[in-house]
Design a protein around this motif. Structure first.
Motif, mmCIF file in Angstrom:
data_model
loop_
_atom_site.group_PDB
_atom_site.id
_atom_site.type_symbol
_atom_site.label_atom_id
_atom_site.label_comp_id
_atom_site.label_asym_id
_atom_site.label_seq_id
_atom_site.Cartn_x
_atom_site.Cartn_y
_atom_site.Cartn_z
ATOM 1 N N VAL A 1 -3.913 -16.229 -9.544
ATOM 2 C CA VAL A 1 -4.203 -14.836 -9.416
ATOM 3 C C VAL A 1 -3.094 -13.870 -10.034
ATOM 4 C CG1 VAL A 1 -4.462 -12.864 -7.622
ATOM 5 C CG2 VAL A 1 -5.708 -15.060 -7.349
ATOM 6 N N LEU A 2 -2.010 -14.277 -9.815
ATOM 7 C CA LEU A 2 -0.757 -13.605 -10.506
ATOM 8 C C LEU A 2 -0.688 -13.455 -11.705
ATOM 9 C CD1 LEU A 2 1.583 -13.896 -7.512
ATOM 10 C CD2 LEU A 2 0.680 -11.995 -7.896
ATOM 11 N N LEU A 3 -0.925 -14.676 -12.497
ATOM 12 C CA LEU A 3 -1.157 -14.714 -13.991
ATOM 13 C C LEU A 3 -2.301 -13.822 -14.408
ATOM 14 C CD1 LEU A 3 -0.332 -18.588 -14.354
ATOM 15 C CD2 LEU A 3 1.194 -16.563 -14.871
ATOM 16 N N LYS A 4 -3.515 -14.012 -13.908
ATOM 17 C CA LYS A 4 -4.470 -13.032 -14.081
ATOM 18 C C LYS A 4 -4.228 -11.620 -14.176
ATOM 19 C CE LYS A 4 -8.052 -16.237 -13.498
ATOM 20 N NZ LYS A 4 -9.382 -16.725 -12.697
ATOM 21 N N LEU A 5 -3.320 -11.100 -13.083
ATOM 22 C CA LEU A 5 -2.888 -9.894 -12.971
ATOM 23 C C LEU A 5 -2.074 -9.341 -14.083
ATOM 24 C CD1 LEU A 5 -3.326 -7.486 -10.732
ATOM 25 C CD2 LEU A 5 -1.147 -8.496 -9.819
ATOM 26 N N THR B 1 -3.290 2.691 -9.440
ATOM 27 C CA THR B 1 -2.818 1.371 -9.952
ATOM 28 C C THR B 1 -3.698 0.203 -9.747
ATOM 29 O OG1 THR B 1 -0.757 2.295 -9.293
ATOM 30 C CG2 THR B 1 -0.851 -0.132 -9.819
ATOM 31 N N PRO B 2 -3.916 -0.710 -10.799
ATOM 32 C CA PRO B 2 -4.732 -1.810 -10.606
ATOM 33 C C PRO B 2 -4.292 -2.799 -9.535
ATOM 34 C CG PRO B 2 -4.102 -1.670 -12.959
ATOM 35 C CD PRO B 2 -3.390 -0.678 -12.035
ATOM 36 N N VAL B 3 -5.390 -3.242 -8.678
ATOM 37 C CA VAL B 3 -5.067 -3.735 -7.329
ATOM 38 C C VAL B 3 -5.984 -4.998 -7.327
ATOM 39 C CG1 VAL B 3 -5.379 -3.797 -4.855
ATOM 40 C CG2 VAL B 3 -4.092 -1.990 -5.921
ATOM 41 N N VAL B 4 -5.665 -6.106 -7.002
ATOM 42 C CA VAL B 4 -6.472 -7.273 -6.604
ATOM 43 C C VAL B 4 -6.070 -7.606 -5.147
ATOM 44 C CG1 VAL B 4 -4.832 -8.998 -7.331
ATOM 45 C CG2 VAL B 4 -7.029 -9.617 -7.143
ATOM 46 N N ALA B 5 -7.202 -7.549 -4.368
ATOM 47 C CA ALA B 5 -7.134 -7.873 -2.849
ATOM 48 C C ALA B 5 -7.735 -9.163 -2.561
ATOM 49 C CB ALA B 5 -8.219 -7.026 -2.328
ATOM 50 N N VAL B 6 -6.738 -10.141 -2.275
ATOM 51 C CA VAL B 6 -7.095 -11.495 -1.861
ATOM 52 C C VAL B 6 -7.213 -12.012 -0.336
ATOM 53 C CG1 VAL B 6 -6.087 -13.808 -2.615
ATOM 54 C CG2 VAL B 6 -5.503 -11.794 -3.898
ATOM 55 N N ALA B 7 -8.210 -12.651 -0.412
ATOM 56 C CA ALA B 7 -8.375 -12.889 1.208
ATOM 57 C C ALA B 7 -8.609 -14.351 1.346
ATOM 58 C CB ALA B 7 -9.680 -12.177 1.626
ATOM 59 N N ILE C 1 0.836 -0.958 -0.099
ATOM 60 C CA ILE C 1 0.101 -0.125 -0.030
ATOM 61 C C ILE C 1 1.029 1.172 0.246
ATOM 62 C CG2 ILE C 1 -1.686 1.281 1.045
ATOM 63 C CD1 ILE C 1 -2.740 -1.413 2.272
ATOM 64 N N GLU C 2 1.791 1.290 0.811
ATOM 65 C CA GLU C 2 2.890 2.464 0.796
ATOM 66 C C GLU C 2 3.541 2.553 -0.495
ATOM 67 O OE1 GLU C 2 2.889 4.460 2.840
ATOM 68 O OE2 GLU C 2 2.130 3.941 4.887
ATOM 69 N N LEU C 3 3.915 1.401 -1.097
ATOM 70 C CA LEU C 3 4.582 1.499 -2.337
ATOM 71 C C LEU C 3 3.545 1.920 -3.550
ATOM 72 C CD1 LEU C 3 6.257 -2.046 -2.803
ATOM 73 C CD2 LEU C 3 7.493 0.312 -2.856
ATOM 74 N N LEU C 4 2.427 1.759 -3.506
ATOM 75 C CA LEU C 4 1.377 2.171 -4.406
ATOM 76 C C LEU C 4 1.095 3.715 -4.062
ATOM 77 C CD1 LEU C 4 -1.124 -0.652 -3.976
ATOM 78 C CD2 LEU C 4 0.388 -0.050 -6.046
ATOM 79 N N LEU C 5 1.301 4.311 -2.846
ATOM 80 C CA LEU C 5 0.905 5.601 -2.566
ATOM 81 C C LEU C 5 2.256 6.494 -2.625
ATOM 82 C CD1 LEU C 5 -0.960 5.244 0.731
ATOM 83 C CD2 LEU C 5 -1.871 6.314 -1.055
ATOM 84 N N GLY C 6 3.390 5.838 -2.589
ATOM 85 C CA GLY C 6 4.525 6.883 -2.616
ATOM 86 C C GLY C 6 5.376 6.535 -3.773
ATOM 87 N N TYR C 7 5.057 5.397 -4.357
ATOM 88 C CA TYR C 7 5.979 5.070 -5.673
ATOM 89 C C TYR C 7 5.220 4.555 -7.051
ATOM 90 C CZ TYR C 7 9.787 5.480 -2.366
ATOM 91 O OH TYR C 7 10.519 5.819 -1.474
ATOM 92 N N PRO C 8 3.911 5.160 -7.470
ATOM 93 C CA PRO C 8 3.020 4.562 -8.139
ATOM 94 C C PRO C 8 3.528 4.275 -9.595
ATOM 95 C CG PRO C 8 2.470 6.993 -7.759
ATOM 96 C CD PRO C 8 3.638 6.609 -6.878
ATOM 97 N N GLU C 9 4.701 5.294 -9.827
ATOM 98 C CA GLU C 9 5.333 5.096 -11.310
ATOM 99 C C GLU C 9 5.900 3.847 -11.321
ATOM 100 O OE1 GLU C 9 8.647 6.801 -8.358
ATOM 101 O OE2 GLU C 9 6.384 7.029 -8.782
ATOM 102 N N ARG C 10 6.427 3.350 -10.166
ATOM 103 C CA ARG C 10 7.216 2.071 -10.401
ATOM 104 C C ARG C 10 6.349 0.727 -10.165
ATOM 105 N NH1 ARG C 10 12.398 2.403 -8.949
ATOM 106 N NH2 ARG C 10 12.360 0.306 -10.466
ATOM 107 N N VAL C 11 5.395 0.765 -9.688
ATOM 108 C CA VAL C 11 4.347 -0.322 -9.438
ATOM 109 C C VAL C 11 3.333 -0.660 -10.840
ATOM 110 C CG1 VAL C 11 2.856 -1.742 -8.086
ATOM 111 C CG2 VAL C 11 4.631 -0.220 -7.186
ATOM 112 N N ALA C 12 3.328 -1.769 -11.648
ATOM 113 C CA ALA C 12 2.474 -1.701 -12.600
ATOM 114 C C ALA C 12 0.994 -2.308 -12.237
ATOM 115 C CB ALA C 12 2.947 -2.786 -13.844
ATOM 116 N N SER C 13 1.048 -3.125 -11.288
ATOM 117 C CA SER C 13 -0.162 -3.695 -10.637
ATOM 118 C C SER C 13 0.219 -4.249 -9.201
ATOM 119 C CB SER C 13 -0.747 -4.620 -11.682
ATOM 120 O OG SER C 13 -0.111 -5.746 -11.894
ATOM 121 N N ALA C 14 -0.748 -4.607 -8.527
ATOM 122 C CA ALA C 14 -0.184 -5.193 -6.929
ATOM 123 C C ALA C 14 -1.413 -6.056 -6.776
ATOM 124 C CB ALA C 14 -0.147 -4.113 -6.098
ATOM 125 N N ALA C 15 -0.891 -7.113 -5.897
ATOM 126 C CA ALA C 15 -1.818 -8.216 -5.273
ATOM 127 C C ALA C 15 -1.459 -8.067 -3.822
ATOM 128 C CB ALA C 15 -1.354 -9.595 -5.645
#
Length: 261
Positions: free
Chosen positions: A251-255, A200-206, A100-114
């Motif tokens: 999940v990660l392949l679909k991402l 950034t596209p996010v998948v939240a996995v529970a 979450i902190e990466l997505l907030l502080g470094y959005p240009e570095r992260v293509a998507s996140a699980a």
């Protein structure tokens, strides 16, 4: 506070493949938690793992640190490994908070996140401070029983005793101060009111049986970020990458496919 040092390691996949950075839960090593998933993704991703301070390959911390400090450390580690390339990120529990902190502080570095078995605020600050003191007083052996109850669904020890033993062995080897300082960082972490900033596209996995970060914690993340999706895994507690490696790999392949659209 100062930025702690985290050590990265390649878990699977050739360097020319799209990079996937994975992070572990409190009390685990990234190798023990993520190797089964990484092996399933070896033909699709260059999988790089990182360890928390005092966990796995990372040295014990010298000072207090925050979850945001860990995000800064992860970016530095990734740059050492692959330069300025963008990467997919998958983190669970405390590493999900780092995500979450990466997505907030470094959005240009992260293509998507699980973000897996985590929350925008994990647990209660008083409980984290109490657990930190328990470990400082008696070592990580004091939290093994608690971890077993939270980490695994009933029957996992019988289904996969090797993985279960590896994870508990990793917990017993964790530096006490590294564990305690991570607890204290979690006590201060609260990103609930900033999730709307994440585009950034996010998948939240529970994990359906996760009592540490229940499914509603992940539904909240998926609902609050701009481009969120929620997935619930049956027969999984807190350590979903260990209990359900096939489902996490899927999940990660679909991402990855979503990134390529």
């Amino acid at each position: 506070m100062s930025v702690p040092r985290v050590i990265g390691s390649v878990l699977a996949g050739a360097p020319g493949l799209p990079p996937l950075v994975v992070g572990p839960a409190l009390g685990t090593s990234v190798a023990a938690l993520w190797s089964s998933v990484a092996q399933r993704l070896a033909g699709d991703y260059h999988v790089i793992g990182w360890d928390l301070p005092g966990h796995g390959a990372s040295p014990r911390p010298q000072h207090a640190f925050s979850i945001d400090d860990l995000a800064t450390s992860v970016v530095g580690m990734v740059e050492n490994e692959i330069g300025k390339r963008r990467f997919t990120y998958a983190g669970m529990s405390v590493a999900g908070a780092v995500g979450i902190e990466l997505l907030l502080g470094y959005p240009e570095r992260v293509a998507s996140a699980a973000l897996i078995c985590t929350a925008a605020r994990i647990g209660d600050p008083v409980d984290w401070q109490s657990r930190a003191q328990v470990v400082r007083d008696g070592g990580t052996g004091e939290v093994v029983a608690l971890s077993v109850r939270r980490w695994f669904t009933p029957g996992f020890f019988e289904r996969d005793p090797g993985s279960a033993r590896a994870l508990l062995d990793a917990l017993r080897r964790v530096d006490d101060d590294g564990y305690a300082r991570t607890c204290e960082a979690l006590a201060e972490f609260d990103a609930r009111y900033r999730l709307g900033e994440i585009t950034t596209p996010v998948v939240a996995v529970a994990g359906a049986n996760d009592i540490a970060t229940p499914p509603d914690s992940l539904r909240f993340i998926a609902a609050k970020v701009t481009r969120g999706r929620f997935v619930e895994l049956p027969d999984a507690a807190h350590l979903a990458p260990a209990e359900q490696p096939d489902r996490i790999a899927d999940v990660l392949l679909k991402l990855k496919r979503r990134e390529n659209r």
